[in-house]
Write an enzyme that holds these catalytic residues in place. Sequence first.
Site, PDB file in Angstrom:
ATOM      1  N   GLY A 105       0.686  -0.981   0.239  1.00 34.71           N
ATOM      2  CA  GLY A 105       0.173   0.125  -0.263  1.00 34.71           C
ATOM      3  C   GLY A 105       0.999   1.181   0.077  1.00 34.71           C
ATOM      4  O   GLY A 105      -0.125   2.413  -0.004  1.00 34.71           O
ATOM      5  N   ASP A 106       1.448   0.564  -0.083  1.00 31.00           N
ATOM      6  CA  ASP A 106       2.985   2.689  -0.331  1.00 31.00           C
ATOM      7  C   ASP A 106       4.523   1.787  -1.140  1.00 31.00           C
ATOM      8  O   ASP A 106       4.364   0.668  -1.754  1.00 31.00           O
ATOM      9  CB  ASP A 106       3.499   3.372   1.457  1.00 31.00           C
ATOM     10  CG  ASP A 106       3.393   4.238   1.303  1.00 31.00           C
ATOM     11  OD1 ASP A 106       4.353   4.586   0.798  1.00 31.00           O
ATOM     12  OD2 ASP A 106       2.979   5.012   2.126  1.00 31.00           O
ATOM     13  N   ASP A 107       5.421   2.941  -0.280  1.00 32.03           N
ATOM     14  CA  ASP A 107       6.668   2.993  -1.814  1.00 32.03           C
ATOM     15  C   ASP A 107       7.000   1.288  -2.134  1.00 32.03           C
ATOM     16  O   ASP A 107       7.369   0.649  -0.568  1.00 32.03           O
ATOM     17  CB  ASP A 107       7.546   3.070  -1.030  1.00 32.03           C
ATOM     18  CG  ASP A 107       6.640   5.529  -1.218  1.00 32.03           C
ATOM     19  OD1 ASP A 107       6.122   5.173  -2.093  1.00 32.03           O
ATOM     20  OD2 ASP A 107       7.863   5.723  -0.504  1.00 32.03           O
TER      21      ASP A 107
END
Length: 447
Positions: free
Chosen positions: A250-252
Amino acid sequence: MDRYRYWFLVQTMMVYLVFAQAEWQQQNTCSGIVPMRYRIDKISITDYGGVGDGVTMNTKAFSEAIYRIEHLKRRGGTLLYIPPGEYLTGPFNLTSSMTLFLAKGAVIKATTDTNQWPLVAPLPSYGRGRERPGGRYMSFIHGDGLHDVIITGENGTIDGQGAVWWNMWRQRTLWFTRPHLIELMNSRNIIISNVVFMNSPFWNIHPVYCSHVVINHITVLAPFDSPNTDGIDPDSSTDVCIEDSYISTGDDLVAIKSGWDEYGISYGRPSHGITIRRLTGSSPFAGIAVGSETSGGVEDILAEHITLYNMGVGINIKTNIGRGGIIRNITVSNVYMENSRQGIKIAGDVGDHPDEYYDRNAVPVIRDISIKNVWGKNVLQPGLIRGLKQAPFTRICLSNVHLLNEWGRSYAPWQCSDVYGTAIQVNPWPCAQLTSNQPNGMCSSTY
């Protein structure tokens, strides 16, 4: 040449490059910086009362097994074997000269009882928890001041069961910063390979103040809407090798960091000598990222042969006033991205601050960035480079970069300000600040 024929030629060239470089890619590796150790001494978690029924708490079993490894100090270290089954446990600490080996079908599963997660001190380069003031929850698997640690197996799983933490974040009921899935601090000679990591409460794998770290052949998974579930975040670390892995979070996917504002400046430990190679993944945020916590500096970074799908941003270098630090000698090459909101973003106005005491005069420096051989399909906006008036970004070089919308069309233009550099064979053509007068028509390699 019409746009359809152009797009066909671009696709054909991509296929050619993939096959032409396949053999070279397989031979090129940085994993030799930490040789794999094979342990003669072996123990099983079941020898210490471990029960893999998914219900029994195994915190005591892990604690006793690792205590045995730490205190007996067998020559060459000890392997802790986790057989097939689901082993529910609270957080635990690793020790030096050990291998945590997960068999096929083995799952180490984090308890969802947040009361069983102890608090630890904030990192000195952050000054406080990343989300909340004060301390932070200890990572699920933790280690400090270790050497010769291996986490590997037959693609067994480490499951953080992060949903309870994500919901606390959404409901704003967190008292302290959420725990990472794995955090190793002040450690060296680390190997993490052939394991599936999933559902981390916060960042997945966080080597901080570490050196000689190899992370390869792993899978990292978290839902697209899981908050701040970065895949791998090397932080104030040196000589890190990340290869041959798949990340969907859900992120980098990978974010290189080095401390937060005045605390990172004071601690003064950069991240450098980091290689990222043959990474595939998807995320609503960035594929390859630097920042935004870069106060100790980030330099000598190589990311190559990266394949990205369904991305927010393909390549993202981000910092802010108050960070300070120098970001330089960054090379990103041979990237393919498909279905991305934005292709490239380099910005000096990203990220929050730990408190009101950050130095407004601590201006970050970004220079010597080379991005080359990048191909994008279904990229809505090709790129944004937004420097700082008091510190423009310099020697930014784009070469052979093609970031196009569906069927080779390009609708949105580049956006640039306060930047100087070079552009060679870039489509759509970038901002006027990037000239095309580089000798020999190529960007020089920075790392």
